[in-house]
Design a protein around this motif. Structure first.
Motif, short mmCIF file in Angstrom:
data_model
loop_
_atom_site.label_atom_id
_atom_site.label_comp_id
_atom_site.label_asym_id
_atom_site.label_seq_id
_atom_site.Cartn_x
_atom_site.Cartn_y
_atom_site.Cartn_z
N ILE A 486 -10.78 -24.92 7.13
CA ILE A 486 -9.46 -24.53 6.64
C ILE A 486 -8.78 -23.60 7.62
O ILE A 486 -7.58 -23.73 7.91
CB ILE A 486 -9.59 -23.85 5.26
N CYS A 487 -9.53 -22.64 8.16
CA CYS A 487 -8.98 -21.70 9.13
C CYS A 487 -8.50 -22.43 10.38
O CYS A 487 -7.40 -22.17 10.88
CB CYS A 487 -10.03 -20.66 9.47
N TYR A 488 -9.32 -23.37 10.86
CA TYR A 488 -8.94 -24.14 12.04
C TYR A 488 -7.69 -24.96 11.77
O TYR A 488 -6.76 -24.98 12.59
CB TYR A 488 -10.09 -25.07 12.44
N TYR A 489 -7.65 -25.61 10.60
CA TYR A 489 -6.50 -26.46 10.28
C TYR A 489 -5.23 -25.62 10.13
O TYR A 489 -4.14 -26.06 10.47
CB TYR A 489 -6.76 -27.25 9.00
N SER A 490 -5.39 -24.39 9.61
CA SER A 490 -4.23 -23.51 9.46
C SER A 490 -3.58 -23.24 10.81
O SER A 490 -2.35 -23.25 10.94
CB SER A 490 -4.65 -22.19 8.80
N PHE A 491 -4.40 -22.99 11.83
CA PHE A 491 -3.85 -22.76 13.17
C PHE A 491 -3.35 -24.07 13.79
O PHE A 491 -2.31 -24.07 14.47
CB PHE A 491 -4.92 -22.13 14.06
#
Length: 580
Positions: A486-491
């Motif tokens: 999720i963190c990766y996709y947010s960026f």
């Protein structure tokens, strides 16, 4: 000071459910379903709730209940990670500052819902402009020029250059909207009055403690369920409702090929209950030591998910009818956030029989949902202050008043003429990427630093049972993996903030990143400082000691006599864990 406890366990369950459901179930969830394949999104949402949300919620419940403390003191379990609690309190303060303003807006619309003629259903008001056109006429005009395109929207400013009465009420009457952040303009005094009333309501609600607020929440949580049921029954009796519900529940499996639907369903499922914001830890700290958190985690997570789905049925039944009347597809209502709450909903309501009644019920529902989220948000900040300065709580009412006053004063910037741009900027960045990062750190702190063996012993000590190994594997491996993705996709999917056609200037984006990192910054500072102050001959020794529970983390947690009685059971638990 004795930690205040819930009078009834049901008070705790209802309070957490109210915080989790919130206005997002009425505003964000239908939009995600509409954009991500209806039933396909629902399937993934429930899937991630079971394998991701329940373990994360259970972890926070357990450490909160065992420590009997707030969002900062709980991290005596791993002192170097105490910045998680500080960062979560900062997120909660900022979130509550503009969520109170949302409540203020709902209150303003609630007041106008008693008008003989709803102001967002007519172009005859003093604030209307020559560009005003009734939404029904706009829809017909758009259908003529776009040949009934499937992606036609409810409002068609780009093609027709018009605005509906609901848009003009939102922009001109309530906000007196300026042209951007460079021109914030003056305060909207009618909103200042509403914000003051909101602040007083919150103070009266909170200062008596959870023994009173835990009872008041029964009314504000039950009321939306009753009103949504009324909406659902009425909506199902209207022509076109079946098409709306079919659009909602029919799974478009081809959407599963798009990675975005997986990320968004996982993200919404994990953060629907405010994971890593400190609410679950704070509220669980008021539980009895022998309460079964595993049972509560399952009940609350499933009730939260089913509530979102239930609200969706009511939304799509009404939207299906309005789409039928206006000759557009259900997809025409693909709006979210403020547009959905303050433009699409009022327009949809105006097309129903007795629109004043439905408008009153709609904004009563939204106010109830909003206050259920706002009260715990304030409680998180108060509990954080109590953890850092226990002496302050001798005059708890003064601390509550100071926190609410700070929220009121800061909230004034949101109700200026350019306030909607400020709200959007804060909402855009405050949850990006703090909750995901804090969630990862929580799993590392408990699952790896504190250790599953000690965690299982604590659980066994509280309610004399062991949790399934699948649960252990989930918050040790699976949940951190989900949060990293999720963190990766947010960026990866990041784009600069935008409100309508307004593009934020570069300096505003820079301010946004400062907002985002304001909650993350305490973690490295506290981590470095804690390691530096920890006694040890080498840096490795300092680091190792800094992530071990300190002297304030009382693992016995119970009386010495009771602990002695449990010793044989604890020994059995140790052998069981070691045997695995």
């Amino acid at each position: 000071m004795t930690h205040e406890q819930w009078q009834s366990q049901l008070d705790y369950v209802i309070t957490l459910l109210g915080f989790g459901v919130g206005a997002g179930a009425f505003i964000k969830f239908p939009f995600y379903c509409m954009r991500n394949g209806g039933g396909a999104f629902l399937i993934l949402f429930m899937f991630f709730t079971i394998i991701g949300t329940i373990p994360c919620v259970f972890l926070e419940m357990t450490i909160g209940q065992f420590s009997q403390s707030g969002p900062i003191k709980v991290w005596n379990i791993c002192p170097a990670f105490k910045g998680i609690g500080i960062g979560g309190a900062i997120v909660s303060w900022i979130f509550t500052s503009y969520y109170n303003v949302n409540f203020t807006w709902y209150m303003y619309y609630f007041y106008y819902s008693f008008s003989y003629n709803l102001p967002w259903d007519s172009c005859d008001n003093t604030w209307n402009t020559p560009a005003c056109m009734l939404s029904k006429n706009v829809s017909n005009e758009s259908n003529d020029t776009t040949s009934n395109r499937a992606d036609a929207r409810l409002t068609f400013n780009e093609t027709a250059g018009k605005m509906t009465p609901a848009e003009e009420f939102w922009k001109f009457q309530m906000h007196g909207q300026s042209d951007g952040l460079d021109n914030l303009g003056g305060l909207r005094w009618h909103l200042v009055g509403c914000l003051a009333v909101t602040t007083v309501i919150l103070f009266l609600w909170i200062f008596q403690g959870i023994k009173v607020s835990g009872k008041l929440v029964y009314m504000t949580v039950a009321l939306p369920y009753i009103l949504i049921l009324v909406f659902l029954i009425r909506g199902c009796l209207l022509p076109g409702s079946a098409e709306g519900i079919h659009y909602y529940i029919y799974p478009r499996f081809e959407k599963l090929a798009d990675a975005k639907i997986w990320f968004q369903s996982c993200s919404y499922a994990l953060f629907s209950l405010g994971i890593s914001m400190g609410c679950i830890i704070t509220m669980s700290g008021h539980n009895r030591k022998d309460n079964n958190c595993f049972r509560d985690a399952i009940i609350i997570c499933l009730m939260d998910s089913l509530t979102n789905i239930f609200f969706g049925f009511a939304f799509f039944s009404v939207v299906g009818h309005v789409a039928y009347r206006r000759g557009v597809t259900v997809e025409a209502f693909q709006s979210s956030g403020f547009d959905l709450a303050f433009i699409v909903y009022p327009e949809a309501i105006s097309g129903l029989p007795l629109p004043q009644l439905w408008s009153v019920l709609t904004f009563v529902t939204l106010m109830s949902l909003a206050i259920d989220s706002a009260v715990p948000g304030v409680e998180i900040v108060i509990s954080a202050l109590e953890d850092m300065c226990p002496r302050l709580m001798k005059r708890r009412w003064l601390v509550i008043g100071a926190v609410l006053l700070s929220l009121f004063l800061f909230g004034l910037i949101y109700i200026s003429q350019g306030g909607i741009y400020v709200v959007t900027l804060f909402d855009w960045y405050i949850f990006f990427p703090s909750p995901a990062v804090f969630g990862i750190l929580e799993c590392i702190a408990v699952g790896w630093c504190y250790g599953i063996k000690r965690f299982q012993e604590d659980i066994f000590m509280m309610w004399r049972k062991m949790i399934p190994r699948s649960m252990v594997l989930s918050f040790k491996f699976m949940c951190p993996l989900f949060l990293v993705v999720i963190c990766y996709y947010s960026f990866y999917s990041y784009r600069p903030p935008k409100y309508g056609d307004y593009i934020y200037p570069p300096w505003a984006t820079a301010v946004g990143w400062l907002i985002s990192f304001s909650s993350l910054l305490p973690f490295p500072i506290v981590f470095i400082w804690t390691v530096y102050k920890t006694q040890g001959a080498t840096m490795k020794e300092k680091l190792k000691k800094s992530i071990e529970p300190n002297e304030y983390w009382n693992r016995s947690g119970l009386t010495e006599d009771f602990t002695d009685v449990l010793q044989p059971m604890v020994k059995l638990a140790k052998n069981s864990v070691e045997g695995e």
